[in-house]
Scaffold this motif. Structure first.
Motif, PDB file in Angstrom:
ATOM      1  N   PRO A 244       0.805  -1.234   0.000  1.00  0.00           N
ATOM      2  CA  PRO A 244       0.000   0.000   0.000  1.00  0.00           C
ATOM      3  C   PRO A 244       0.832   1.274   0.000  1.00  0.00           C
ATOM      4  O   PRO A 244       0.416   2.286  -0.574  1.00  0.00           O
ATOM      5  N   ASP A 245       2.009   1.244   0.675  1.00  0.00           N
ATOM      6  CA  ASP A 245       2.853   2.444   0.751  1.00  0.00           C
ATOM      7  C   ASP A 245       4.058   2.378  -0.190  1.00  0.00           C
ATOM      8  O   ASP A 245       5.029   3.119  -0.012  1.00  0.00           O
ATOM      9  N   LYS A 247       4.494   3.385  -3.219  1.00  0.00           N
ATOM     10  CA  LYS A 247       4.771   4.647  -3.903  1.00  0.00           C
ATOM     11  C   LYS A 247       5.453   5.638  -2.966  1.00  0.00           C
ATOM     12  O   LYS A 247       6.425   6.310  -3.336  1.00  0.00           O
ATOM     13  N   LYS A 248       4.952   5.754  -1.729  1.00  0.00           N
ATOM     14  CA  LYS A 248       5.586   6.649  -0.758  1.00  0.00           C
ATOM     15  C   LYS A 248       7.022   6.217  -0.487  1.00  0.00           C
ATOM     16  O   LYS A 248       7.934   7.050  -0.395  1.00  0.00           O
ATOM     17  N   ALA A 249       7.219   4.914  -0.347  1.00  0.00           N
ATOM     18  CA  ALA A 249       8.562   4.401  -0.084  1.00  0.00           C
ATOM     19  C   ALA A 249       9.497   4.693  -1.252  1.00  0.00           C
ATOM     20  O   ALA A 249      10.646   5.102  -1.063  1.00  0.00           O
ATOM     21  N   GLY A 301      -1.038  -2.851  -4.141  1.00  0.00           N
ATOM     22  CA  GLY A 301      -0.729  -1.438  -4.349  1.00  0.00           C
ATOM     23  C   GLY A 301       0.231  -1.317  -5.520  1.00  0.00           C
ATOM     24  O   GLY A 301       0.267  -2.179  -6.397  1.00  0.00           O
ATOM     25  N   GLN A 327      10.776   4.463   8.672  1.00  0.00           N
ATOM     26  CA  GLN A 327       9.707   5.356   8.204  1.00  0.00           C
ATOM     27  C   GLN A 327       8.315   4.779   8.416  1.00  0.00           C
ATOM     28  O   GLN A 327       7.318   5.487   8.234  1.00  0.00           O
ATOM     29  N   PHE A 329       6.794   2.489   6.600  1.00  0.00           N
ATOM     30  CA  PHE A 329       6.068   2.266   5.358  1.00  0.00           C
ATOM     31  C   PHE A 329       5.458   0.855   5.352  1.00  0.00           C
ATOM     32  O   PHE A 329       6.127  -0.122   5.705  1.00  0.00           O
ATOM     33  N   ARG A 330       4.213   0.772   4.908  1.00  0.00           N
ATOM     34  CA  ARG A 330       3.537  -0.520   4.806  1.00  0.00           C
ATOM     35  C   ARG A 330       3.813  -1.111   3.425  1.00  0.00           C
ATOM     36  O   ARG A 330       3.026  -0.982   2.493  1.00  0.00           O
ATOM     37  N   CYS A 331       4.958  -1.729   3.282  1.00  0.00           N
ATOM     38  CA  CYS A 331       5.302  -2.370   2.017  1.00  0.00           C
ATOM     39  C   CYS A 331       6.302  -3.487   2.288  1.00  0.00           C
ATOM     40  O   CYS A 331       6.874  -3.593   3.373  1.00  0.00           O
TER      41      CYS A 331
END
Length: 579
Positions: A244-245, A247-249, A301, A327, A329-331
């Motif tokens: 889910p995260d 892209k943020k990661a 994601g 961080q 991050f959910r990945c």
């Protein structure tokens, strides 16, 4: 044991030994009063690569190591202790300590007693040996082999060992030269290997001159430049970043904007918070399609495919995992290195050749540079990427393990009429430096920034997207560069290997990080970072206005400085523009 030790102690040459005692008293005067109360002869800690084990353990956050000093603890203790203290307090050392970082080893090796036993023995056996540029270990070989290993060995491949992997070095014209089981150099009642072709060839390479197989490397390089060559690069790390995260990661981890359209592949760096380069790699954004492992992962994601040089893959795995954890991050980072092989087909004839093997249009419009697709190759699904590590038009094929040999054989069969040749990493080293490409931990280290390394184009500084290390780069850009990487060429036919001193107008300003011979331009090439002796900014004008020399073994050679690659500076060849 004590009796034997006592005999060996009193059998010393005391005239020689007392010189060391006098030196110790001179350095530590208190020894003259305290004396030497007891003498202990115990085990010494030799490591698998003759370098200490330092830094945070990858399995346990906050657990640091400072051991394995290979009988050089007193020599290294002061500096390593200072760096380790900084590491513990600030999360990383001040200086480049990658060569000592415990994260350099893959877990499949550290869990293997045979690998540890054999390599540690060879480290001890060669403790005082001269280190030659092209040396390779004989211990603990054939630990990690890719699917192409046997077929390449039959064609004369001389393998190099890198973190357990057997990777192609170059191709011997005199047939196979397999690596044999370690013989402990005849110690411990182990029979010493005889008629050992691989070892004999290595011995001939022990020189600081051009090696005897220089012309073989030349032929591999020029075949790539003029026709087409195939490189087995399977030892590359192959990771998926999903979740889910993701892209943020990806935005935070990578200096470049990797969130382009699915099907894009981006060359980028990963940094530490001081702006130093922890890795350079390619990141491919994947289509949201059904899972088809190992080519397409399951994901809820965004998903990205990371290809990282095999020598630093484990280090970067640990770096990414630490950042994800810090961080929140959910990945997930998934390692498929062992599940896929990878061959790179490079050269002016690569498109014509591969158009006969792949079921996809390879024209510039249909398959531009820095993109990737899932295609069929000789009836097998592969991920094709239009990339180059050597400065030529070409494609990488990332292939499921069971499909590697059929695809390789199809490529070689189709390439016969184009003059295809196998080539190894000795050729890649020459071709890549000729084109001006960076090698991590040669001319890219954790204490080098992308701005200093000429890789500002990999940084999304024109966007507002934050990324790890951005603040440090912004501060450095505002202040101006106090050091800068520069390319040097030498007209004289002289071998250089790195660490040669760089002089500007007779004043030392740095040293070469790496050097190779460039066969297309027929010159020795070196890259090194230079500083202004006055402490000022190192501007392009500072480089252009200087007269440079390089010193090799006490002899200086006139050198030409370049701010761009001397080979194909307009970058036409990777775009398929020849002529």
């Amino acid at each position: 044991v004590s009796d034997k030790f006592a005999f060996s102690l009193f059998d010393l040459d005391w005239d020689v030994f007392m010189q060391h005692i006098d030196g110790a008293v001179n350095r530590v005067p208190a020894l003259e009063q305290t004396g030497i109360k007891s003498t202990v002869c115990g085990p010494e800690s030799f490591t698998a690569d003759h370098k200490p084990l330092m830094g945070e353990a990858p399995e346990v956050r906050g657990f640091f190591l400072g051991c394995g000093f290979n009988s050089a603890g007193m020599m290294l203790g002061g500096g390593c202790g200072k760096e380790l203290a900084h590491w513990i307090i600030h999360g990383r050392p001040e200086k480049d300590m990658y060569g000592y970082d415990i994260r350099r080893f893959h877990h499949s090796l550290t869990n293997n007693n045979r690998w540890i036993r054999e390599r540690s023995h060879e480290s001890y056996a060669k403790n005082y040996s001269v280190v030659f540029p092209f040396d390779e270990p004989l211990a603990s070989r054939n630990m990690r082999k890719d699917p192409f290993h046997q077929v390449l060995q039959e064609q004369g491949c001389l393998f190099q060992e890198r973190h357990g992997w057997e990777r192609p070095g170059w191709f011997n014209r005199d047939g196979p030269a397999p690596v044999l089981d370690y013989d402990y150099y005849g110690a411990y009642n182990v029979s010493k290997n005889t008629d050992y072709k691989y070892s004999d060839i290595l011995g001939k390479e022990y020189t600081f001159d051009f090696p005897p197989h220089h012309d073989v490397i030349r032929n591999e390089c020029l075949t790539c430049r003029n026709a087409v060559a195939v490189f087995d690069m399977s030892y590359f790390g192959k990771f998926y970043l999903t979740g889910p995260d993701a892209k943020k990661a990806a935005d935070w981890l990578f200096t470049a904007d990797v969130n382009k359209a699915p099907g894009s592949t981006v060359y980028t760096c990963m940094l530490n918070k001081r702006g130093g380069v922890e890795s350079d790699l390619t990141v491919s954004r994947l289509d949201p399609s059904p899972a088809h492992l190992p080519l397409t992962p399951e994901s809820n994601g965004e998903a990205y495919y990371l290809a990282i040089g095999g020598g630093v893959a484990q280090h970067n795995w640990s770096h990414i995992q630490s950042v994800l954890q810090d961080q929140g991050f959910r990945c997930t980072l998934i390692d498929h290195t062992e599940d896929m092989g990878m061959i790179s087909i490079q050269g002016p004839k690569s498109r014509e050749l591969l158009q006969e093997v792949l079921d996809s249009d390879l024209s510039n419009d249909a398959f531009p540079f820095s993109t990737h697709k899932i295609v069929n190759a000789a009836g097998h699904k592969v991920r094709a990427m239009r990339l180059s590590f050597v400065g030529e038009m070409g494609w990488e094929l990332h292939i499921p393990k069971e499909s590697c040999l059929p695809v390789y054989h199809a490529v070689m069969a189709a390439g016969a009429k184009y003059g295809i040749s196998n080539a190894g990493y000795r050729a890649i080293d020459s071709l890549s430096i000729e084109k001006g490409y960076r090698h991590w931990h040669a001319d890219l280290r954790p204490d080098d920034t992308p701005l200093e390394a000429g890789l500002a184009f990999t940084c999304k500084m024109k966007t507002s997207i934050p990324f790890l290390g951005r603040q440090a780069l912004e501060a450095q850009k505002a202040e101006g560069l106090r050091r800068r990487i520069v390319c040097f060429t030498v007209d004289e036919k002289v071998p250089m290997f790195g660490l040669e001193a760089i002089f500007r107008n007779g004043v030392p300003v740095g040293h070469l990080r790496r050097s190779e011979f460039g066969f297309a331009i027929d010159k020795t090439i070196g890259y090194g970072y230079i500083r202004n002796p006055d402490g000022g900014v190192v501007s392009p004008d500072f480089v252009r206005s200087g007269e440079f020399t390089l010193e090799r073994m006490g002899i200086t050679y006139k050198a030409t400085a370049h701010l761009k690659s001397p080979f194909d500076p307009e970058n036409k060849r990777v775009k398929g523009i020849y002529g």
